[in-house]
Motif scaffolding. Structure first.
Motif, PDB file in Angstrom:
ATOM      1  N   THR A 130      17.567  14.427  26.456  1.00  0.00           N
ATOM      2  CA  THR A 130      18.005  14.045  25.080  1.00  0.00           C
ATOM      3  C   THR A 130      18.530  12.639  25.911  1.00  0.00           C
ATOM      4  O   THR A 130      19.175  11.817  24.464  1.00  0.00           O
ATOM      5  CB  THR A 130      19.571  14.957  24.406  1.00  0.00           C
ATOM      6  OG1 THR A 130      20.568  14.757  25.128  1.00  0.00           O
ATOM      7  CG2 THR A 130      18.448  16.301  23.965  1.00  0.00           C
ATOM      8  N   PHE A 131      19.254  12.118  26.809  1.00  0.00           N
ATOM      9  CA  PHE A 131      19.867  10.914  27.216  1.00  0.00           C
ATOM     10  C   PHE A 131      19.692  10.870  28.704  1.00  0.00           C
ATOM     11  O   PHE A 131      19.333  11.916  29.292  1.00  0.00           O
ATOM     12  CB  PHE A 131      21.385  11.353  27.708  1.00  0.00           C
ATOM     13  CG  PHE A 131      22.342  11.400  26.210  1.00  0.00           C
ATOM     14  CD1 PHE A 131      22.814   9.511  25.588  1.00  0.00           C
ATOM     15  CD2 PHE A 131      22.329  12.462  24.875  1.00  0.00           C
ATOM     16  CE1 PHE A 131      23.207   9.694  24.324  1.00  0.00           C
ATOM     17  CE2 PHE A 131      23.390  12.005  23.857  1.00  0.00           C
ATOM     18  CZ  PHE A 131      24.009  10.607  23.427  1.00  0.00           C
ATOM     19  N   ILE A 132      18.883   9.412  28.914  1.00  0.00           N
ATOM     20  CA  ILE A 132      18.296   8.739  29.710  1.00  0.00           C
ATOM     21  C   ILE A 132      18.470   8.050  30.360  1.00  0.00           C
ATOM     22  O   ILE A 132      19.563   7.012  29.882  1.00  0.00           O
ATOM     23  CB  ILE A 132      16.524   9.298  30.017  1.00  0.00           C
ATOM     24  CG1 ILE A 132      16.527   8.023  29.338  1.00  0.00           C
ATOM     25  CG2 ILE A 132      15.558  10.221  29.792  1.00  0.00           C
ATOM     26  CD1 ILE A 132      14.363   7.370  28.540  1.00  0.00           C
ATOM     27  N   ARG A 133      19.586   7.876  31.138  1.00  0.00           N
ATOM     28  CA  ARG A 133      20.531   6.977  32.145  1.00  0.00           C
ATOM     29  C   ARG A 133      19.531   6.266  32.970  1.00  0.00           C
ATOM     30  O   ARG A 133      19.285   6.217  34.308  1.00  0.00           O
ATOM     31  CB  ARG A 133      21.235   7.273  32.867  1.00  0.00           C
ATOM     32  CG  ARG A 133      21.686   8.695  32.471  1.00  0.00           C
ATOM     33  CD  ARG A 133      23.128   9.081  33.716  1.00  0.00           C
ATOM     34  NE  ARG A 133      22.756   9.743  34.858  1.00  0.00           N
ATOM     35  CZ  ARG A 133      22.343  11.134  34.671  1.00  0.00           C
ATOM     36  NH1 ARG A 133      22.002  11.903  34.047  1.00  0.00           N
ATOM     37  NH2 ARG A 133      21.574  11.325  36.077  1.00  0.00           N
ATOM     38  N   LEU A 134      19.196   4.296  32.854  1.00  0.00           N
ATOM     39  CA  LEU A 134      18.042   4.005  33.416  1.00  0.00           C
ATOM     40  C   LEU A 134      18.587   2.743  33.785  1.00  0.00           C
ATOM     41  O   LEU A 134      19.800   1.984  32.930  1.00  0.00           O
ATOM     42  CB  LEU A 134      16.925   3.260  32.270  1.00  0.00           C
ATOM     43  CG  LEU A 134      16.210   4.872  32.269  1.00  0.00           C
ATOM     44  CD1 LEU A 134      15.321   3.994  30.455  1.00  0.00           C
ATOM     45  CD2 LEU A 134      16.029   5.706  33.211  1.00  0.00           C
ATOM     46  N   GLY A 135      18.446   2.525  34.896  1.00  0.00           N
ATOM     47  CA  GLY A 135      19.508   0.563  35.675  1.00  0.00           C
ATOM     48  C   GLY A 135      17.997   0.084  36.155  1.00  0.00           C
ATOM     49  O   GLY A 135      17.745  -0.834  35.480  1.00  0.00           O
ATOM     50  N   THR A 136      17.789   0.182  38.004  1.00  0.00           N
ATOM     51  CA  THR A 136      16.243  -0.190  37.954  1.00  0.00           C
ATOM     52  C   THR A 136      15.661  -0.771  37.088  1.00  0.00           C
ATOM     53  O   THR A 136      14.944  -1.863  37.406  1.00  0.00           O
ATOM     54  CB  THR A 136      16.543  -0.350  39.844  1.00  0.00           C
ATOM     55  OG1 THR A 136      15.641   1.696  39.580  1.00  0.00           O
ATOM     56  CG2 THR A 136      17.822   0.128  39.825  1.00  0.00           C
ATOM     57  N   VAL A 137      14.601   0.655  36.461  1.00  0.00           N
ATOM     58  CA  VAL A 137      13.630   0.126  35.800  1.00  0.00           C
ATOM     59  C   VAL A 137      13.762  -1.076  34.564  1.00  0.00           C
ATOM     60  O   VAL A 137      12.753  -1.429  33.823  1.00  0.00           O
ATOM     61  CB  VAL A 137      13.519   1.895  35.575  1.00  0.00           C
ATOM     62  CG1 VAL A 137      14.466   1.880  34.217  1.00  0.00           C
ATOM     63  CG2 VAL A 137      11.998   1.217  34.939  1.00  0.00           C
ATOM     64  N   LEU A 138      15.176  -1.396  34.273  1.00  0.00           N
ATOM     65  CA  LEU A 138      15.677  -1.550  33.234  1.00  0.00           C
ATOM     66  C   LEU A 138      15.640  -3.365  33.616  1.00  0.00           C
ATOM     67  O   LEU A 138      15.724  -4.268  32.871  1.00  0.00           O
ATOM     68  CB  LEU A 138      16.425  -1.311  32.180  1.00  0.00           C
ATOM     69  CG  LEU A 138      16.126  -0.526  31.441  1.00  0.00           C
ATOM     70  CD1 LEU A 138      17.697   0.266  30.571  1.00  0.00           C
ATOM     71  CD2 LEU A 138      15.499  -0.535  30.368  1.00  0.00           C
ATOM     72  N   PHE A 139      15.919  -3.447  34.662  1.00  0.00           N
ATOM     73  CA  PHE A 139      17.131  -4.483  35.412  1.00  0.00           C
ATOM     74  C   PHE A 139      16.114  -5.463  36.502  1.00  0.00           C
ATOM     75  O   PHE A 139      16.618  -6.399  37.007  1.00  0.00           O
ATOM     76  CB  PHE A 139      18.322  -4.921  35.634  1.00  0.00           C
ATOM     77  CG  PHE A 139      18.961  -4.541  34.817  1.00  0.00           C
ATOM     78  CD1 PHE A 139      19.529  -5.026  33.439  1.00  0.00           C
ATOM     79  CD2 PHE A 139      20.285  -2.688  34.331  1.00  0.00           C
ATOM     80  CE1 PHE A 139      20.201  -5.083  32.221  1.00  0.00           C
ATOM     81  CE2 PHE A 139      20.757  -2.413  32.971  1.00  0.00           C
ATOM     82  CZ  PHE A 139      20.713  -3.531  32.185  1.00  0.00           C
ATOM     83  N   LYS A 140      14.564  -4.842  36.369  1.00  0.00           N
ATOM     84  CA  LYS A 140      13.767  -5.179  37.544  1.00  0.00           C
ATOM     85  C   LYS A 140      13.571  -6.471  37.265  1.00  0.00           C
ATOM     86  O   LYS A 140      13.252  -6.780  35.850  1.00  0.00           O
ATOM     87  CB  LYS A 140      12.970  -4.246  37.949  1.00  0.00           C
ATOM     88  CG  LYS A 140      12.017  -4.219  37.058  1.00  0.00           C
ATOM     89  CD  LYS A 140      10.558  -3.172  37.330  1.00  0.00           C
ATOM     90  CE  LYS A 140      10.350  -2.824  35.580  1.00  0.00           C
ATOM     91  NZ  LYS A 140       8.809  -2.192  35.945  1.00  0.00           N
ATOM     92  N   ASN A 141      13.485  -7.292  38.306  1.00  0.00           N
ATOM     93  CA  ASN A 141      12.975  -8.684  37.466  1.00  0.00           C
ATOM     94  C   ASN A 141      11.560  -8.818  38.072  1.00  0.00           C
ATOM     95  O   ASN A 141      10.505  -7.808  38.458  1.00  0.00           O
ATOM     96  CB  ASN A 141      13.257  -9.994  38.944  1.00  0.00           C
ATOM     97  CG  ASN A 141      14.351  -9.890  39.049  1.00  0.00           C
ATOM     98  OD1 ASN A 141      15.141 -10.083  38.211  1.00  0.00           O
ATOM     99  ND2 ASN A 141      15.203 -10.299  40.003  1.00  0.00           N
TER     100      ASN A 141
END
Length: 226
Positions: A215-226
């Motif tokens: 129900t919660f997904i924790r996303l870093g690199t996939v959002l902030f990639k160039n």
């Protein structure tokens, strides 16, 4: 690609995973993990409509919180040391890493001082990796029963991390295992209210996590990639 394009790409993948698993997209809440991101990029993602912000380290999180606290919902998703609890409780809306009774006691004590209640995920080490924190599944029922004594803690679900590997079947088994434990805890009615939430899935495996009930997904690199 721009941040907006990355968000749209992720949303398409969420939609597809929901179609596969016959779930409603509205059940999935995306947490933008901003541990490697500065205040301005964090502000940008909030302005683009991502409501939930996740931080791993107190010292990096607090400057962003002070600048942007009114704009989002704040999640502490990293290992939380008991001596940092005072800095976190009252600021972060959710704690994803409750994994020991000493931490529960510290959270409860601080929450009582602030006359608040803290939403917590119990972190479970489904994979059994020594490098990962979390309650051993064999001890989970007893741990849940012990947590009930801390009435300023509201357990809302469970969190886990899958191994960073290519074997999708193994990754899937970890996420499925967490869901099955949640269902078992609910079936045994250990808490007064059923647990609804599962915090699982990161940039490399969130689609599998959604298919298995996240129900919660924790996303870093996939959002902030160039």
């Amino acid at each position: 690609m721009s941040l907006m394009e990355n968000i749209q790409q992720v949303k398409q993948k969420i939609k597809k995973a929901c179609e596969i698993s016959q779930r409603n997209e509205n059940e999935i809440k995306m947490i933008a993990v901003t541990k490697y991101v500065d205040i301005e990029q964090t502000r940008e993602i909030l302005e683009l409509g991502i409501q939930h912000i996740g931080e791993n380290r107190v010292q990096h999180a607090l400057p962003k919180y002070e600048a942007l606290s009114s704009m989002g919902v704040w999640h502490f998703i990293g290992h939380l040391q008991t001596n940092k609890v005072k800095q976190v409780i009252g600021k972060f809306d959710y704690i994803h890493s409750l994994d020991r009774l000493s931490l529960a006691e510290a959270i409860d004590k601080r929450a009582k001082q602030l006359q608040t209640k803290v939403k917590c995920f119990i972190q479970v080490n489904i994979s059994g990796e020594e490098s990962k924190g979390g309650v051993n599944p064999a001890e989970l029922i007893d741990f849940c029963k012990s947590i009930r004594q801390y009435d300023s803690i509201q357990v809302i679900g469970f969190m886990t991390m899958a191994p960073n590997i290519k074997n999708q079947d193994l990754i899937r088994s970890v996420f499925r295992g967490l869901r099955e434990w949640r269902d078992q805890i609910n079936q045994e009615k250990i808490f007064s209210e059923p647990l609804e939430e599962l915090s699982m899935g990161m940039s490399n495996d969130f689609e599998i996590a959604i298919e298995e009930g996240a129900t919660f997904i924790r996303l870093g690199t996939v959002l902030f990639k160039n």
